[in-house]
Design an enzyme around this catalytic site. Structure first.
Site, PDB file in Angstrom:
ATOM      1  CG  ASP A  56      -0.363   0.002   2.522  1.00 13.00           C
ATOM      2  OD1 ASP A  56       0.874  -0.117   2.609  1.00 13.00           O
ATOM      3  OD2 ASP A  56      -1.108   0.111   3.521  1.00 13.00           O
ATOM      4  CB  SER A  57       4.574   1.719   0.005  1.00 12.20           C
ATOM      5  OG  SER A  57       4.811   0.567  -0.786  1.00 12.20           O
ATOM      6  CG  ASP A 112       0.397  -4.014   2.226  1.00 15.30           C
ATOM      7  OD1 ASP A 112       0.154  -4.725   3.220  1.00 15.30           O
ATOM      8  OD2 ASP A 112       1.156  -3.022   2.250  1.00 15.30           O
ATOM      9  CE  LYS A 170       3.118  -5.720   4.045  1.00 13.97           C
ATOM     10  NZ  LYS A 170       2.548  -4.652   4.892  1.00 13.97           N
ATOM     11  CD  GLU A 216       0.395  -1.386   8.046  1.00 10.37           C
ATOM     12  OE1 GLU A 216       0.076  -0.615   8.981  1.00 10.37           O
ATOM     13  OE2 GLU A 216       0.798  -0.984   6.940  1.00 10.37           O
ATOM     14  CD  GLU A 225       7.724  -0.140   7.760  1.00 13.91           C
ATOM     15  OE1 GLU A 225       6.750  -0.856   7.442  1.00 13.91           O
ATOM     16  OE2 GLU A 225       7.919   0.993   7.279  1.00 13.91           O
TER      17      GLU A 225
HETATM   18  O1  KIV Z   1       3.517  -1.102   1.701  1.00 15.92           O
HETATM   19  C1  KIV Z   1       4.680  -1.496   1.722  1.00 15.92           C
HETATM   20  O2  KIV Z   1       5.479  -1.269   0.810  1.00 15.92           O
HETATM   21  C2  KIV Z   1       5.116  -2.242   2.897  1.00 15.92           C
HETATM   22  C3  KIV Z   1       6.577  -2.524   3.028  1.00 15.92           C
HETATM   23  C4  KIV Z   1       7.270  -1.265   3.374  1.00 15.92           C
HETATM   24  C5  KIV Z   1       6.861  -3.594   3.975  1.00 15.92           C
HETATM   25  O3  KIV Z   1       4.330  -2.593   3.708  1.00 15.92           O
END
Ligand code: KIV
Length: 261
Positions: free
Chosen positions: A44-45, A83, A112, A114, A181
């Site tokens: 989600d970055s 994510d 993934k 959080e 992280e």
């Molecule tokens: O969204 C992302 O890129 C991440 C990584 C920084 C682990 O969660």
């Protein structure tokens, strides 16, 4: 051979480092896959790197699905992890399963999300539905507005204890790996050694079972490059140079040669 949950577990047993990287589009995903990246995270970055958001909070499922599908088309060998964006899993187990299931239907191999004990019921619901889950502890960017900024985790005994306990809870729940992280390297080492599942670090030192970074950071193509990222090429500068040259040539009447026939 495609990278699976089993491949990653075996790498840990053999003490072989796994290499993980984000990707959001077909072209970069294909390069990463062909060059041997083990796990590609559609993170989600993307919200900050490509969509110009201030943080990851505004990212939606619909946006993530576009990027996931593009990445999927470029990947044959690597594991593709999607994510889960903010509010796609926090509200209820039902919503979490429905959204994670959409990712799997559109080509993700795993998802993934959080958090530790706070989202354990959601993690269990996903795993009970047959969805492979990667955990994410330490600095959780989706919580950053509550914390008031980004920082390192695991400096106090209380915080170290909580992160270690969460890692064990996630492992017991059945996640196949965990990302740490911005966790103190000494704590990342302890967790990596204690857990049977692979633990991957980002800004958490060299002792994890592998590393994940944001691809635009290592390419020097991010608006803000964090201090933990090593920059292997300065694409931002190269792109600026190319655009400046293009402007100069078009203004000066220098065009690619075209034939009439
Ligand atoms: O969204 C992302 O890129 C991440 C990584 C920084 C682990 O969660």
């Amino acid at each position: 051979m495609r990278v699976t949950v089993k491949t990653l577990l075996e790498k840990k047993k053999k003490k072989e480092k796994a290499v993980l990287l984000t990707a959001y589009d077909y072209t970069l995903a294909r390069i990463e896959d062909e060059e041997g990246i083990d796990v590609i995270l559609v993170g989600d970055s993307v919200g900050m790197v490509l969509l110009g958001y201030e943080d990851t909070i505004p990212v939606t499922m619909e946006e993530m699905l576009v990027f996931l599908k593009a990445v999927r088309r470029g990947v044959e060998r690597a594991m593709v992890v999607a994510d889960m964006p903010f509010l796609s899993y926090q509200v209820s187990c039902e919503e979490a399963v429905r959204n994670a299931g959409r990712f799997l239907k559109e080509g993700a191999d795993a998802v993934k999300l959080e958090g530790g004990r706070e989202v354990l019921d959601k993690i269990k619901a996903l795993i009970n539905s047959g969805i492979p889950v990667m955990g994410h502890l330490g600095l959780n960017p989706q919580w950053v507005r509550q914390w008031g900024g980004y920082r390192r985790f695991g400096k106090t005994e209380k915080e170290r204890k909580k992160i270690m306990e969460d890692a064990l809870l996630l492992q017991d729940a059945g996640v196949f790996s965990i990302i740490l992280e911005s966790v103190s390297p000494s704590l990342a080492k302890e967790i990596t050694e204690k857990l049977e599942i692979p633990v991957y670090g980002i800004g958490s030192g060299p002792h994890c079972d592998g590393q994940i970074l944001v691809v635009h950071d290592i390419l020097g193509f991010s608006p803000h490059i964090p201090s933990h990222a090593k920059v292997y090429v300065n694409l931002l500068e190269e792109a600026r140079r190319a655009v400046r040259k293009y402007i100069e040539e078009v203004k000066g009447g220098v065009y690619p040669e075209e034939k009439d026939s």
